[in-house]
Design a protein around this motif. Structure first.
Motif, PDB file in Angstrom:
ATOM      1  N   TRP A  65       0.184  12.173   3.449  1.00 49.55           N
ATOM      2  CA  TRP A  65       1.632  12.409   3.481  1.00 49.55           C
ATOM      3  C   TRP A  65       2.217  12.037   4.841  1.00 49.55           C
ATOM      4  O   TRP A  65       3.297  11.444   4.921  1.00 49.55           O
ATOM      5  CB  TRP A  65       1.924  13.866   3.159  1.00 49.55           C
ATOM      6  N   LEU A  66       1.495  12.367   5.914  1.00 48.17           N
ATOM      7  CA  LEU A  66       1.960  11.998   7.253  1.00 48.17           C
ATOM      8  C   LEU A  66       1.987  10.473   7.427  1.00 48.17           C
ATOM      9  O   LEU A  66       2.903   9.921   8.043  1.00 48.17           O
ATOM     10  CB  LEU A  66       1.052  12.629   8.317  1.00 48.17           C
ATOM     11  N   VAL A  67       0.977   9.790   6.861  1.00 48.54           N
ATOM     12  CA  VAL A  67       0.954   8.326   6.947  1.00 48.54           C
ATOM     13  C   VAL A  67       2.118   7.729   6.152  1.00 48.54           C
ATOM     14  O   VAL A  67       2.811   6.811   6.622  1.00 48.54           O
ATOM     15  CB  VAL A  67      -0.392   7.778   6.433  1.00 48.54           C
ATOM     16  N   ASP A  68       2.359   8.260   4.949  1.00 48.45           N
ATOM     17  CA  ASP A  68       3.470   7.751   4.133  1.00 48.45           C
ATOM     18  C   ASP A  68       4.822   8.016   4.800  1.00 48.45           C
ATOM     19  O   ASP A  68       5.742   7.196   4.720  1.00 48.45           O
ATOM     20  CB  ASP A  68       3.457   8.408   2.745  1.00 48.45           C
ATOM     21  N   THR A  69       4.951   9.167   5.459  1.00 43.72           N
ATOM     22  CA  THR A  69       6.228   9.558   6.066  1.00 43.72           C
ATOM     23  C   THR A  69       6.512   8.804   7.354  1.00 43.72           C
ATOM     24  O   THR A  69       7.630   8.339   7.594  1.00 43.72           O
ATOM     25  CB  THR A  69       6.255  11.080   6.333  1.00 43.72           C
ATOM     26  N   THR A  70       5.493   8.696   8.207  1.00 49.95           N
ATOM     27  CA  THR A  70       5.689   8.102   9.537  1.00 49.95           C
ATOM     28  C   THR A  70       5.300   6.633   9.595  1.00 49.95           C
ATOM     29  O   THR A  70       5.541   5.978  10.616  1.00 49.95           O
ATOM     30  CB  THR A  70       4.854   8.866  10.578  1.00 49.95           C
ATOM     31  N   SER A  71       4.676   6.120   8.512  1.00 48.98           N
ATOM     32  CA  SER A  71       4.179   4.734   8.495  1.00 48.98           C
ATOM     33  C   SER A  71       3.212   4.474   9.647  1.00 48.98           C
ATOM     34  O   SER A  71       3.150   3.369  10.196  1.00 48.98           O
ATOM     35  CB  SER A  71       5.351   3.739   8.561  1.00 48.98           C
ATOM     36  N   SER A  72       2.482   5.502  10.019  1.00 48.43           N
ATOM     37  CA  SER A  72       1.526   5.396  11.117  1.00 48.43           C
ATOM     38  C   SER A  72       0.437   6.444  10.914  1.00 48.43           C
ATOM     39  O   SER A  72       0.668   7.501  10.314  1.00 48.43           O
ATOM     40  CB  SER A  72       2.221   5.604  12.463  1.00 48.43           C
ATOM     41  N   TYR A  73      -0.759   6.141  11.440  1.00 50.51           N
ATOM     42  CA  TYR A  73      -1.875   7.086  11.362  1.00 50.51           C
ATOM     43  C   TYR A  73      -1.925   8.038  12.555  1.00 50.51           C
ATOM     44  O   TYR A  73      -2.762   8.931  12.600  1.00 50.51           O
ATOM     45  CB  TYR A  73      -3.200   6.321  11.291  1.00 50.51           C
ATOM     46  N   THR A  74      -1.032   7.870  13.522  1.00 51.04           N
ATOM     47  CA  THR A  74      -1.116   8.620  14.781  1.00 51.04           C
ATOM     48  C   THR A  74      -1.025  10.121  14.548  1.00 51.04           C
ATOM     49  O   THR A  74      -1.876  10.890  15.025  1.00 51.04           O
ATOM     50  CB  THR A  74      -0.004   8.167  15.739  1.00 51.04           C
ATOM     51  N   ALA A  75       0.003  10.575  13.831  1.00 50.55           N
ATOM     52  CA  ALA A  75       0.199  12.012  13.621  1.00 50.55           C
ATOM     53  C   ALA A  75      -0.984  12.630  12.886  1.00 50.55           C
ATOM     54  O   ALA A  75      -1.428  13.746  13.220  1.00 50.55           O
ATOM     55  CB  ALA A  75       1.497  12.254  12.855  1.00 50.55           C
TER      56      ALA A  75
ATOM     57  N   TYR B 189      -7.533   2.640   7.933  1.00 55.35           N
ATOM     58  CA  TYR B 189      -6.938   2.437   9.258  1.00 55.35           C
ATOM     59  C   TYR B 189      -7.435   1.128   9.882  1.00 55.35           C
ATOM     60  O   TYR B 189      -6.656   0.360  10.457  1.00 55.35           O
ATOM     61  CB  TYR B 189      -7.275   3.607  10.174  1.00 55.35           C
TER      62      TYR B 189
END
Length: 495
Positions: A406-416, A282
């Motif tokens: 998986w959330l980073v790959d899907t949303t292109s963000s570390y927020t979720a 990050y």
């Protein structure tokens, strides 16, 4: 039997002496296990680049290592209880070193899943929980302070190893760095040699085992041998005592307080694991340099030490000793809040305060996990209970980094990913808080009921005898206490 009872009560936690060597040994174990596991995240970008894989697949390496360490924690406790703590830690050191050395020859992620994940994690499992349990056996009054010093090895190790590992990667590539770490982890065998066993009065052992202890005199040994050889009643009692010991080793499963603690650990472990995997990636994603990203891990590690020692010292004070449980849930909740604010911190000067805060409270609750567990289950069952508590870390440690990836790959963000971690830790703290409140309410109701019962029992007392019900109420066991004789008669009223 009277002599044997004195032998059981003879050994008690010394709160010092060789106990400080046990603390040193546990300190080194936490450096070689938890600090090395944290530093695996520094290899994250190297693995991802070399094997050309996404976040989710690369994250499985760290999650499998953490999962294997916690999943096999009961195995470490079993070997420690039935062989010795020394054997378990030495064997674990050999396995962990072999796993890191084999990882330096990896040709695929699947190879790393087995060597760096399963084999190294198994070795760490055989070392971690037995070493922590040994500290609890040697300390009582200074238990929290001893744990604070011992667990600070994780922070000190991270502070030292994070920049060193980054330097090793730059000088010798990731393969050379893993090979050097494999040699470093062999120090676990030295740590195992320090773990001298001790017999406590809370430990219910087979009577024949006391014949082997150094503090038993020759006369006492002869008495015990005569009793064990010629008395069938003594043999039957010995067998029953041994069976009772085996059951009491795991009777904490029936404690409501332990069950609540176990459930909260699941959510706490889910929330804390991804941050150690994704803090460096990050930081790199928001423009921080490689050296600065590694320095963030060092800051987190050194402040972790401050949290370990200060919380350990503070919760040993008389004013806070009975509030250890509250301090633990407060520390977990604060770490959850830190995770919620992390997505808005997008520069190195802003990430430094985060590392300070998260590291401090991480060190605080890590120190208090074995202390709170000991307060709930007692010292006699501490090794087995810690094995279960660390076992419960396994599934969250396994799934949380890949889910976050998986959330980073899907949303292109570390927020979720970070928000999910934060809410998970806050829920863990809230669950413990509500359980504590429910217990206080129940105690208040029981006190009220007890006062009413005491009022009624006054009508049972006359000038010659006092009657009171004790034991299992279903069996209707009644004790009659006579004022003229110092005796106690148990009557079983059969229905």
């Amino acid at each position: 039997l009277g002599k044997m009872t004195r032998l059981i009560l003879l050994a008690s936690p010394p709160d010092g002496g060789w106990g400080w060597m046990i603390v040193v040994g546990c300190f080194l174990v936490t450096i070689c296990t938890r600090a090395v596991t944290r530093c695996i995240s520094i290899f994250f970008v190297e693995f991802q680049t070399y094997f050309a894989q996404d976040y989710a697949r690369t994250a499985w390496i760290h999650s499998i290592a953490d999962c294997a360490t916690m999943l096999c924690a009961p195995l470490g406790s079993f070997i420690s209880n039935h062989l010795s703590c020394q054997v378990g830690i030495m064997l674990g050191g050999l396995l962990a070193s072999a796993g890191l050395i084999l990882s330096s020859f990896a040709t695929s992620l699947e190879h790393l899943y087995f060597s760096l994940g399963v084999l190294t994690g198994l070795g760490f499992a055989l070392c971690y929980s037995p070493a922590i349990a040994m500290v609890g056996k040697y300390f009582n009054k200074k238990k929290a302070l001893a744990y604070g010093i011992a667990m600070s090895g994780s922070g000190i190790g991270t502070f030292i190893l994070a920049p060193v590992v980054q330097l090793l990667i730059e000088q010798f590539s990731w393969r050379g760095a893993l090979l050097i770490l494999g040699g470093f982890v062999l120090n676990l065998c030295v740590c195992g040699a320090l773990m001298r066993p001790i017999t406590l009065k809370e430990d219910h052992k087979h009577p024949s085992e006391f014949l082997e202890q150094e503090y038993v005199s020759e006369a006492q040994k002869q008495d015990l041998k005569q009793l064990s050889s010629c008395s069938p009643l003594f043999k039957a009692w010995s067998h029953e005592c041994l069976c009772c010991c085996s059951w009491q080793e795991y009777n904490f499963f029936l404690m409501p307080d332990f069950l609540v603690l176990a459930v909260s650990v699941l959510f706490m472990a889910y929330g804390c694991s991804p941050l150690f995997v994704y803090l460096v990636p990050y930081a790199l994603s928001v423009g921080v340099s490689h050296q600065q990203a590694a320095f963030l891990m060092s800051i987190l590690g050194v402040i972790d030490i401050v949290g370990n020692i200060t919380f350990g010292w503070l919760t040993d004070r008389r004013c806070l000793k009975k509030y250890r449980y509250v301090c633990y849930l407060f520390a977990v909740g604060m770490d959850g809040l830190c995770c919620l604010f992390l997505p808005v911190l997008q520069s190195f000067p802003m990430l430094v305060p985060f590392s300070f805060t998260f590291g401090y409270f991480d060190g605080a609750y890590v120190t208090l996990i074995p202390v709170v567990t000991a307060d709930v289950v007692g010292t006699a069952s501490l090794s087995s209970a810690l094995g279960v508590v660390y076992f419960l870390h396994a599934l969250p440690y396994l799934v949380s980094p890949p889910i976050a990836g998986w959330l980073v790959d899907t949303t292109s963000s570390y927020t979720a990913a970070f928000i999910l971690c934060g809410f998970s830790m806050i829920f863990s703290s809230t669950l413990l808080c509500f359980a504590r409140l429910a217990k206080k309410i129940k105690r208040t109701q029981l006190r009220s009921l007890t006062r009413d019962t005491d009022t009624k029992q006054q009508n049972w007392t006359n000038g010659t005898a006092a009657y009171s019900v004790s034991g299992d109420l279903d069996q209707k066991d009644v004790e009659i206490l006579t004022p003229t004789r110092n005796c106690r008669i148990g009557i079983n009223l059969l229905t």
